[in-house]
Scaffold this motif. Structure first.
Motif, PDB file in Angstrom:
ATOM      1  N   PHE A 227     -13.825  47.885  75.970  1.00 40.04           N
ATOM      2  CA  PHE A 227     -13.303  49.224  76.225  1.00 40.04           C
ATOM      3  C   PHE A 227     -13.847  49.779  77.546  1.00 40.04           C
ATOM      4  O   PHE A 227     -13.093  50.292  78.379  1.00 40.04           O
ATOM      5  N   ILE A 228     -15.155  49.661  77.758  1.00 41.98           N
ATOM      6  CA  ILE A 228     -15.762  50.158  79.003  1.00 41.98           C
ATOM      7  C   ILE A 228     -15.201  49.388  80.196  1.00 41.98           C
ATOM      8  O   ILE A 228     -14.900  49.969  81.246  1.00 41.98           O
ATOM      9  N   ALA A 229     -15.032  48.063  80.040  1.00 40.51           N
ATOM     10  CA  ALA A 229     -14.484  47.255  81.134  1.00 40.51           C
ATOM     11  C   ALA A 229     -13.072  47.696  81.487  1.00 40.51           C
ATOM     12  O   ALA A 229     -12.716  47.805  82.668  1.00 40.51           O
ATOM     13  N   PHE A 230     -12.231  47.983  80.477  1.00 40.70           N
ATOM     14  CA  PHE A 230     -10.870  48.449  80.722  1.00 40.70           C
ATOM     15  C   PHE A 230     -10.879  49.789  81.456  1.00 40.70           C
ATOM     16  O   PHE A 230     -10.166  49.970  82.455  1.00 40.70           O
ATOM     17  N   VAL A 231     -11.678  50.735  80.967  1.00 47.29           N
ATOM     18  CA  VAL A 231     -11.700  52.070  81.568  1.00 47.29           C
ATOM     19  C   VAL A 231     -12.178  52.000  83.021  1.00 47.29           C
ATOM     20  O   VAL A 231     -11.547  52.568  83.927  1.00 47.29           O
ATOM     21  N   VAL A 232     -13.276  51.305  83.257  1.00 40.49           N
ATOM     22  CA  VAL A 232     -13.836  51.228  84.606  1.00 40.49           C
ATOM     23  C   VAL A 232     -12.883  50.488  85.543  1.00 40.49           C
ATOM     24  O   VAL A 232     -12.720  50.872  86.714  1.00 40.49           O
ATOM     25  N   THR A 233     -12.244  49.436  85.053  1.00 45.52           N
ATOM     26  CA  THR A 233     -11.316  48.664  85.889  1.00 45.52           C
ATOM     27  C   THR A 233     -10.079  49.485  86.229  1.00 45.52           C
ATOM     28  O   THR A 233      -9.599  49.452  87.379  1.00 45.52           O
TER      29      THR A 233
END
Length: 307
Positions: A227-233
């Motif tokens: 989830f964090i990877a998706f948001v930051v990306t």
């Protein structure tokens, strides 16, 4: 009963200090978030309703700036190109997530020289985006760049990636994927440290291995990191500015513009000083970002409720 034996009445703060303490710790962060994020968002929307050059008096024009953006979109002008490039950025930038995951799975193994491998893969994350842009500008250079040296070795002619409208956006995205993949790798490495070894052992006893082990046992435990990877990306793809500014300055002929760079051009560069128009672009960019993040938050919430 003596006066000494009378219990003192506790104050309201002492009775509720366990509930108040978290808010006291959160207060500085919430204050900064309010001053530097929430208030500027509303100020940007308000500014988008005005025609203003940054110096003189602002003239209220209502939604005219948004109407101008609509006609640029219909005429396939600068705003259309910027929006299209942002969508390309968004789709291709998501490749950093599976790439970071597989690198993290490799680096999580116990093999000889793993510390060296970790340092090499971690290196792009700690260097500046400006340095990344300069390195890839030299890499793509049609006269002495390593890319054309490599192509020439196989008998192919020189390729001017940053000077060709067909390839320039993809070339910049590839440069951006280098550090973004390293960031996703770090997130997944952190998540892998929290994976329950008992579940992995139970999966092995049930015959799960390889892709089945990854899909059914490891990935469900990596949902927070994903989830964090998706948001930051997504945020990184939509606010891409520095690499474009360093590598092409929106060229050739504006073909590598994105919304963030176009906003800078019309609002703060010699091409415009149209603050209201730039604020309208910022509002559109914010709404696109908000839609994607809200979708992932809602998806994660539904999955948590389902469990």
């Amino acid at each position: 009963m003596s006066a000494v034996d009378v219990p003192e009445q506790e104050s309201w703060f002492h009775r509720n200090q366990q509930r108040i303490a978290p808010w006291l710790f959160l207060a500085p962060g919430l204050l900064f978030f309010m001053v530097y994020v929430i208030i500027p968002v509303f100020q940007s929307f308000n500014l988008s309703l005005y025609e203003w050059d940054g110096l003189g008096a602002a003239e209220y024009v209502g939604f005219r700036n948004y109407e101008d953006l609509y006609w640029e979109l219909a005429d396939r002008d600068a705003f259309y190109i910027s929006l299209k490039n942002n969508l390309i950025w968004l789709i291709m930038y998501l490749l950093a997530i599976p790439a970071g995951l597989f690198i993290a799975l490799f680096l999580n193994q116990t093999v000889w020289g793993i510390r060296l491998y970790k340092s090499l893969f971690f290196f792009p994350f700690v260097i500046s985006q400006v340095v990344v842009g300069l390195v890839f500008t030299w890499f793509y250079d049609p006269t002495f760049g390593l890319l054309n040296e490599f192509l020439g070795f196989f008998g192919f002619g020189p390729l001017n990636v940053l000077g060709d409208e067909r390839f320039v956006t993809y070339g910049i995205i590839f440069a951006g994927l280098w550090p973004q993949t390293a960031y996703c790798m770090i997130l997944y490495l952190t998540g892998l440290n929290a994976v329950d070894p008992e579940q992995i052992e139970a999966g092995r006893l049930d015959g799960a291995k390889g892709g089945r082990m990854l899909w059914h046992i490891i990935l469900p435990q990596l949902r927070p990191a994903t989830f964090i990877a998706f948001v930051v990306t997504i945020i990184g793809a939509l606010r891409s500015f520095d690499l474009i500014s360093i590598m092409t300055q929106g060229g050739p002929f504006g073909s590598s513009r994105v919304l963030a760079y176009y906003m800078f051009e019309v609002a703060l560069s010699e091409y415009g000083f149209r603050m209201g128009y730039g604020a309208a672009i910022a509002v559109i960019l914010f709404l696109i970002m908000l839609c994607f993040i809200a979708y992932f938050l809602w998806s994660m919430y539904r999955e948590e409720r389902g469990h």
